[in-house]
Design an enzyme around this catalytic site. Structure first.
Site, short mmCIF file in Angstrom:
data_model
loop_
_atom_site.label_atom_id
_atom_site.label_comp_id
_atom_site.label_asym_id
_atom_site.label_seq_id
_atom_site.Cartn_x
_atom_site.Cartn_y
_atom_site.Cartn_z
N GLN A 49 0.89 -1.16 0.00
CA GLN A 49 0.00 0.00 0.00
C GLN A 49 0.93 1.21 0.00
OE1 GLN A 49 -3.96 -1.26 1.66
NE2 GLN A 49 -2.71 -1.35 3.52
N HIS A 78 6.76 4.10 5.85
CA HIS A 78 8.01 3.35 5.68
C HIS A 78 7.63 2.18 4.77
CE1 HIS A 78 11.78 1.56 7.88
NE2 HIS A 78 11.64 1.02 6.68
N HIS A 116 6.70 -1.03 2.97
CA HIS A 116 6.62 -2.40 3.49
C HIS A 116 5.77 -3.26 2.57
CE1 HIS A 116 3.52 0.11 5.36
NE2 HIS A 116 2.73 -0.95 5.29
N HIS A 150 3.34 -6.43 2.47
CA HIS A 150 2.53 -7.37 3.26
C HIS A 150 2.62 -8.74 2.59
CE1 HIS A 150 0.04 -4.37 5.53
NE2 HIS A 150 0.34 -3.60 4.50
#
Ligand code: AMP
Length: 458
Positions: free
Chosen positions: A396, A407, A409, A411
């Site tokens: 996202q 930050h 990332h 998933h």
């Protein structure tokens, strides 16, 4: 047992060295299956090296023993805290000299974990050890590339039948003769490893070896000199030589190559020692006059590695959050993976760059590659751990896309039949951490991270 002759030609060295230049000794052995005999040879050589005021002494691969059979190589494997290593630690302290043990057959318990079953032999590791002058073990590298060679009618040596490969790159260690990158034998055919060491600051590369005669004749010197030239490092290669038993013999020709590619010391094919000075000022001069590392085209190719640090090394920031080292289960040079405090389903974890970078498009190419290489590894592990063949892998990126933690990332969510309807997973991802619910207990997250850390090894 030792030949009185010191090295074939190249350079005779005395105990005195120029300021800053450090003398090292390279030992060439014919290890047999008899650990006691091999140790006696090493002890003698350590004494001789210390007498000449060497700062460090290097032994070959399999300095502990060379098995007569596959089974013997497995059965005789030794523990790190066993007698063989302990005695060498005492010798190092007694003589005030650093020892590169070359390699031992390291008995490892962790290879016998139940999830590696069905009923596998606990294969030893081929481990390169370094002991400092106080007798402390300060370096360990487990051979990454196993030597499996089958040239019909000439040579057959299948290392994977009695040894298992290491899983980790190990950063160079500081020694009194320079920063040392540890390799073993067959590793010399993989320039990515030596270039990675150079990138990590290595000045010396060690290649303890037990080269077969046919490959030694064809490639040994060429490979060692090439590694020295392209990395601009000293290459120190202590080798096994002669007949170990009826079936196995080694090429010998231990050597020290300087960063210009010149062979500055060499043994022939006898049990012997050779000596050379490590001159770091000379190394710096070569790197300065021919700065090949500055000329690399990192925009076109990269030296990106999948370096794995100890996941529990330290806490890492994730946006404004501190991610406890207990909950990090994997760490590369540039990325890390950790368990989620509010997972949408069991196994929902996150992979992020170590640098705090907000948007995917702000990552460097190296960080991007590393992030997705790690994500892929983690996904593979999770699918195995959760016995499934599907995952949702999502980023996202930016506030309108549902990003809450500034930050980058990824998933990773292992998916199972019927867990979500259609694309509902994305709806859930966008709101799962905004719901009023408590994060999971730390202990729960820690246990999950410990389990995944183990699974990542296989
Ligand atoms: P996103 O909404 O895409 O920014 O996702 C943020 C993710 O980080 C969510 O899955 C959160 O559950 C997770 N998260 C936030 N803080 C922590 C934390 N301290 N430890 C573990 N996971 C966290």
């Amino acid at each position: 047992m030792l030949s009185s002759r010191i090295a074939t030609g190249v350079r005779m060295l005395t105990t005195s060295t120029m300021a800053g230049h450090k003398l090292i000794a390279v030992c060439q052995m014919t290890s047999s299956h008899n650990i006691e005999e091999n140790y006696a040879t090493m002890k003698d050589m350590i004494k001789r090296a210390a007498y000449r005021n060497c700062k460090m002494v290097f032994f070959p691969e399999c300095s502990d023993f060379v098995g007569r059979t596959r089974q013997e190589s497995v059965d005789q494997a030794i523990f790190m805290d066993g007698d063989f290593v302990k005695r060498l630690q005492r010798d190092a302290a007694e003589h005030g000299i650093w020892i590169s043990v070359g390699s031992i057959h390291e008995q490892v318990d962790e290879e016998c974990l139940p999830h590696t079953a069905p009923v596998k032999v606990c294969m030893p590791k081929n481990s390169n050890l370094v002991i400092d002058a106080k007798g402390d073990l300060v370096g360990k590298y487990r051979k990454l590339h196993l030597f499996d060679l089958d040239i019909p009618g000439k040579v057959r040596l299948m290392e994977s039948e009695f040894s298992s490969a290491g899983h980790h790159l190990v950063k160079p260690i500081e020694t009194p003769v320079g920063r040392l990158g540890m390799c073993i034998c067959y590793d010399v055919r993989f320039p990515e490893l030596s270039l990675w060491y150079r990138k990590q600051g290595a000045q010396i590369l060690s290649y303890p070896a037990a080269f077969t005669v046919s490959t030694g004749l064809a490639h040994w010197e060429t490979l060692l000199r090439t590694r020295a030239i392209e990395t601009q490092c000293y290459v120190v290669a202590a080798a096994q030589t002669g007949m170990h038993n009826e079936k196995r013999s080694s090429y010998g020709h231990s050597m020290i190559v300087d960063p210009w590619g010149a062979v500055v010391a060499q043994c022939s094919d006898e049990v012997d020692m050779c000596f050379a000075e490590i001159k770091l000022d000379y190394l710096e001069k070569i790197r300065l006059t021919q700065p090949v590392f500055a000329h690399r085209r990192n925009d076109l190719y990269s030296l990106n590695s999948n370096y794995v640090a100890n996941p529990g090394e330290s806490d890492i920031m994730f946006g404004e959050h501190v991610i406890s080292k207990d909950t990090i289960f994997y760490r590369s040079e540039l990325s890390y993976a950790f368990v989620n405090h509010k997972p949408v389903v069991e196994g929902h974890v996150l992979v992020a760059p170590i640098n705090k970078v907000e948007r995917l498009t702000d990552l460097t190419d190296e960080e991007t590659a590393d992030l997705f290489i790690v994500a892929k590894r983690v996904q593979k592990m999770l699918e195995k751990a959760h016995k499934t063949n599907s995952s949702t892998v999502a980023v996202q990126d930016g506030p309108c896309a549902g990003q809450t933690v500034k930050h980058v990332h990824v998933h990773i969510v292992p998916r199972t039949e019927g867990d979500f309807k259609g694309d509902d997973i994305y709806e859930e991802l966008s709101k799962h951490d905004k719901k009023e619910r408590e994060p999971r207990p730390h202990q729960h997250m820690k246990e999950e991270a410990e389990l995944y850390a183990k699974y990542m090894l296989y």
